[in-house]
Design a protein around this motif. Structure first.
Motif, mmCIF file in Angstrom:
data_model
loop_
_atom_site.group_PDB
_atom_site.id
_atom_site.type_symbol
_atom_site.label_atom_id
_atom_site.label_comp_id
_atom_site.label_asym_id
_atom_site.label_seq_id
_atom_site.Cartn_x
_atom_site.Cartn_y
_atom_site.Cartn_z
ATOM 1 N N UNK A 1 0.185 6.323 -6.054
ATOM 2 C CA UNK A 1 0.583 4.962 -5.734
ATOM 3 C C UNK A 1 -0.558 4.197 -5.074
ATOM 4 N N UNK A 2 -1.284 4.871 -4.188
ATOM 5 C CA UNK A 2 -2.423 4.238 -3.510
ATOM 6 C C UNK A 2 -3.484 3.815 -4.532
ATOM 7 N N UNK A 3 -3.744 4.686 -5.492
ATOM 8 C CA UNK A 3 -4.724 4.364 -6.526
ATOM 9 C C UNK A 3 -4.248 3.180 -7.362
ATOM 10 N N UNK A 4 -2.968 3.194 -7.717
ATOM 11 C CA UNK A 4 -2.420 2.098 -8.522
ATOM 12 C C UNK A 4 -2.533 0.769 -7.775
ATOM 13 N N UNK A 5 -2.175 0.748 -6.504
ATOM 14 C CA UNK A 5 -2.242 -0.490 -5.715
ATOM 15 C C UNK A 5 -3.671 -0.992 -5.640
ATOM 16 N N UNK A 6 -4.634 -0.075 -5.461
ATOM 17 C CA UNK A 6 -6.043 -0.473 -5.413
ATOM 18 C C UNK A 6 -6.468 -1.159 -6.707
ATOM 19 N N UNK A 7 -6.062 -0.573 -7.829
ATOM 20 C CA UNK A 7 -6.448 -1.125 -9.124
ATOM 21 C C UNK A 7 -5.713 -2.440 -9.417
ATOM 22 N N UNK A 8 -4.417 -2.472 -9.092
ATOM 23 C CA UNK A 8 -3.605 -3.638 -9.417
ATOM 24 C C UNK A 8 -3.970 -4.846 -8.553
ATOM 25 N N UNK A 9 -4.351 -4.616 -7.298
ATOM 26 C CA UNK A 9 -4.637 -5.720 -6.377
ATOM 27 C C UNK A 9 -5.835 -6.557 -6.824
ATOM 28 N N UNK A 10 -6.707 -5.954 -7.648
ATOM 29 C CA UNK A 10 -7.888 -6.704 -8.118
ATOM 30 C C UNK A 10 -7.527 -7.762 -9.153
ATOM 31 N N UNK A 11 -6.291 -7.672 -9.701
ATOM 32 C CA UNK A 11 -5.894 -8.621 -10.747
ATOM 33 C C UNK A 11 -4.921 -9.688 -10.244
ATOM 34 N N UNK A 12 -4.642 -9.704 -8.924
ATOM 35 C CA UNK A 12 -3.714 -10.698 -8.369
ATOM 36 C C UNK A 12 -4.405 -11.505 -7.284
ATOM 37 N N UNK A 13 -3.784 -12.621 -6.908
ATOM 38 C CA UNK A 13 -4.358 -13.503 -5.886
ATOM 39 C C UNK A 13 -3.283 -13.904 -4.892
ATOM 40 N N UNK A 14 -3.708 -14.613 -3.836
ATOM 41 C CA UNK A 14 -2.800 -15.238 -2.890
ATOM 42 C C UNK A 14 -2.002 -14.256 -2.040
ATOM 43 N N UNK A 15 -0.718 -14.606 -1.810
ATOM 44 C CA UNK A 15 0.155 -13.859 -0.912
ATOM 45 C C UNK A 15 0.383 -12.422 -1.413
ATOM 46 N N UNK A 16 0.491 -12.284 -2.727
ATOM 47 C CA UNK A 16 0.711 -10.941 -3.290
ATOM 48 C C UNK A 16 -0.464 -10.029 -2.955
ATOM 49 N N UNK A 17 -1.661 -10.532 -3.071
ATOM 50 C CA UNK A 17 -2.853 -9.738 -2.766
ATOM 51 C C UNK A 17 -2.879 -9.353 -1.293
ATOM 52 N N UNK A 18 -2.467 -10.301 -0.430
ATOM 53 C CA UNK A 18 -2.432 -10.020 1.012
ATOM 54 C C UNK A 18 -1.410 -8.929 1.330
ATOM 55 N N UNK A 19 -0.229 -9.034 0.692
ATOM 56 C CA UNK A 19 0.805 -8.025 0.921
ATOM 57 C C UNK A 19 0.371 -6.644 0.440
#
Length: 395
Positions: A320-338
C-alpha cells in the motif's frame, strides 16, 4: 539466601560423611577421632555465619574425605557452585578432586568434564579447550566434549578447527552436520572475499556447496565474486538456483539479479523473469524491485497499476505504501496533501518493523545473521515477509 544455600551444601557433605562413617563401621575400620567432624563443622559454620565464605568452603572440602562414598557429593557441590555463578569455588572443588592420585578413572574423567565446564563458564576458553581435547583423546564424554569444542571454536571463529570437530561429532552421533559445516566454509570464504583472496573464497564456497547443495549463502557469495569479475551470466546462474534451494531467501538475491540483467542490457528479460517470480512467489520484495523497474521504463501510472493489482490479491502495508507513493505523483491539490499525510504515517509504522526474525528463539533485527546471535543456531533467521506469509499473511 547465600548462607542458606551453603548450609544446604554443608548438609549434603555431612550426609555423605555419615554414609562413609556407617560404611567404615560395617567394615570394622576404626576412626582416628570421632570428634573431628563436629569440631570442623562448628568452625565452618562460624566462618559461614561471619560471611567468610571462602574459609567455610576450605573447611567443608577438608571435612569431606575423597573416596568412592563421597566423590559424588564433591561433584554435586561443585556443580551447584557453578550454577550459582561462583565459578572460582567450583574450580577449586574440581581441581581438588583431580589432584587426588587415588581417584578412580571414571571419577577423574567426570571431574575433568566438570572442570572444563567451570572454565567455560568463567570465559577461560583456552583452558576449557585443553580439557575437552583431553577428554576426546580418552574417548570420555565424547559427544558432549565434541559439542562443547564446536561451541568454543564458533566463539573463537576458528572455523577450520570447527569443521574438523564437527566431522568427528557427526561420526560419533550420526547427526547430520553438513549444513552447519557448509556455513563454516562460508565463514572462511567470507573472510577470504573481504581480503581480496577470490580464489580461496571460491574454493571454500565449492566445498560449502558440496557439503550442503541447498546452501543459499554459498550461491549468494559466488554470485558476488563473479559479478566483481564482470561474469554476469555465471552470477545469474548461481542466483537463479536460490529459488529452488530456499525461496524464503529469494529476497536476498533480488538486487543482485536485477543488477546482472541490467549489466547485460537485458531489461526485457528482467521484467519477464521477475513477473514469473511474482506469480510463483508473491513476495513483496519482488514487487518492490519490479515496480521500480516498471516505473523507470514505463512511468508511474503503469507501475501504480501493477502494484494495485498485486495488493488486491495480497494486501500488505508495504504494498500500500508503494502504491500511494506511485499514485500521489499523478494527483494534485488536496488529494496529494492527504496522500502525503498517509505516506508519512505508513513510513513511521514501517520504520519500526524489523526485517528478520529467528524462527527458533524470536531474536529479531534489521540485518540477516546466518548464525543467530540469540540462540546460536544456523539458518534459523528468516526475512519477516517469509515468516508472515508462512503464517498466512503477506508483507
Amino acid at each position: 539466601m547465600k548462607i542458606a544455600w551453603i548450609a544446604f551444601s554443608l548438609i549434603c557433605i555431612i550426609f555423605s560423611w555419615f554414609l562413609g562413617y556407617r560404611s567404615r563401621q560395617r567394615e570394622h575400620i576404626p576412626l582416628k577421632s570421632k570428634s573431628t567432624l563436629p569440631r570442623d563443622y562448628l568452625i565452618g559454620l562460624n566462618f559461614l555465619l561471619n560471611e567468610e565464605t571462602d574459609k567455610a568452603v576450605d573447611i567443608f572440602i577438608k571435612m569431606l574425605t575423597v573416596d568412592s562414598d563421597t566423590v559424588e557429593t564433591h561433584l554435586a557441590v561443585g556443580k551447584l557452585f557453578r550454577k550459582r555463578g561462583e565459578v572460582d569455588r567450583a574450580i577449586r572443588i574440581h581441581q581438588n578432586l583431580i589432584a587426588r592420585p587415588q581417584l578412580e578413572k571414571i571419577y577423574r574423567e567426570q571431574s575433568l568434564f566438570e572442570l572444563g565446564q567451570d572454565y567455560l563458564s568463567a570465559g577461560m576458553l583456552d583452558r576449557a579447550e585443553k580439557i575437552f581435547l583431553e577428554l576426546v583423546t580418552e574417548k570420555s564424554h565424547l559427544s558432549q566434549a565434541l559439542r562443547i569444542l564446536i561451541d568454543i571454536y564458533q566463539q573463537e571463529k576458528e572455523w577450520e578447527k570447527a569443521i574438523q570437530v564437527a566431522v568427528k561429532y557427526e561420526i560419533a552421533t550420526r547427526k547430520n552436520m553438513q549444513p552447519i559445516i557448509a556455513h563454516y566454509y562460508c565463514e572462511l570464504a567470507d573472510h577470504a572475499y573481504h581480503h581480496g583472496e577470490m580464489e580461496n573464497a571460491r574454493s571454500f564456497l565449492e566445498k560449502a556447496s558440496h557439503a550442503d547443495p541447498a546452501c543459499v549463502r554459498a550461491n549468494l557469495l559466488l554470485a558476488k565474486i563473479h559479478m566483481g569479475q564482470h561474469n554476469y551470466k555465471l552470477a545469474l546462474t548461481h542466483l537463479k538456483k536460490i529459488k529452488n534451494q530456499d525461496p524464503n531467501y529469494l529476497s536476498e538475491a533480488l538486487e543482485l539479479l536485477a543488477s546482472c540483467y541490467e549489466a547485460l542490457n537485458q531489461e526485457e528479460q528482467l521484467i519477464e523473469y521477475f513477473k514469473k517470480l511474482v506469480d510463483e512467489y508473491p513476495h513483496i520484495p519482488i514487487v518492490l524491485i519490479l515496480a521500480e523497474r516498471i516505473r523507470h521504463w514505463s512511468g508511474d501510472n503503469v507501475a501504480a497499476g501493477f502494484v494495485a493489482d498485486y495488493i488486491r490479491r495480497y494486501p500488505s502495508l508495504r504494498g500500500l505504501y508503494l502504491f500511494v507513493n506511485l499514485y500521489s505523483s499523478s494527483v494534485e491539490g488536496r488529494v496529494k496533501e492527504d496522500l502525503h499525510i498517509l505516506q508519512n504515517l505508513m513510513k513511521k509504522v514501517l520504520a519500526n518493523k524489523l526485517d528478520y526474525q529467528c524462527t527458533a528463539c524470536g531474536f529479531s533485527g534489521k540485518m540477516l545473521h546466518w548464525h543467530c546471535p540469540g540462540c546460536k543456531q544456523w539458518s534459523t533467521m528468516l526475512p519477516m515477509h517469509a515468516i508472515e506469509q508462512g503464517a498466512g499473511g503477506s508483507r
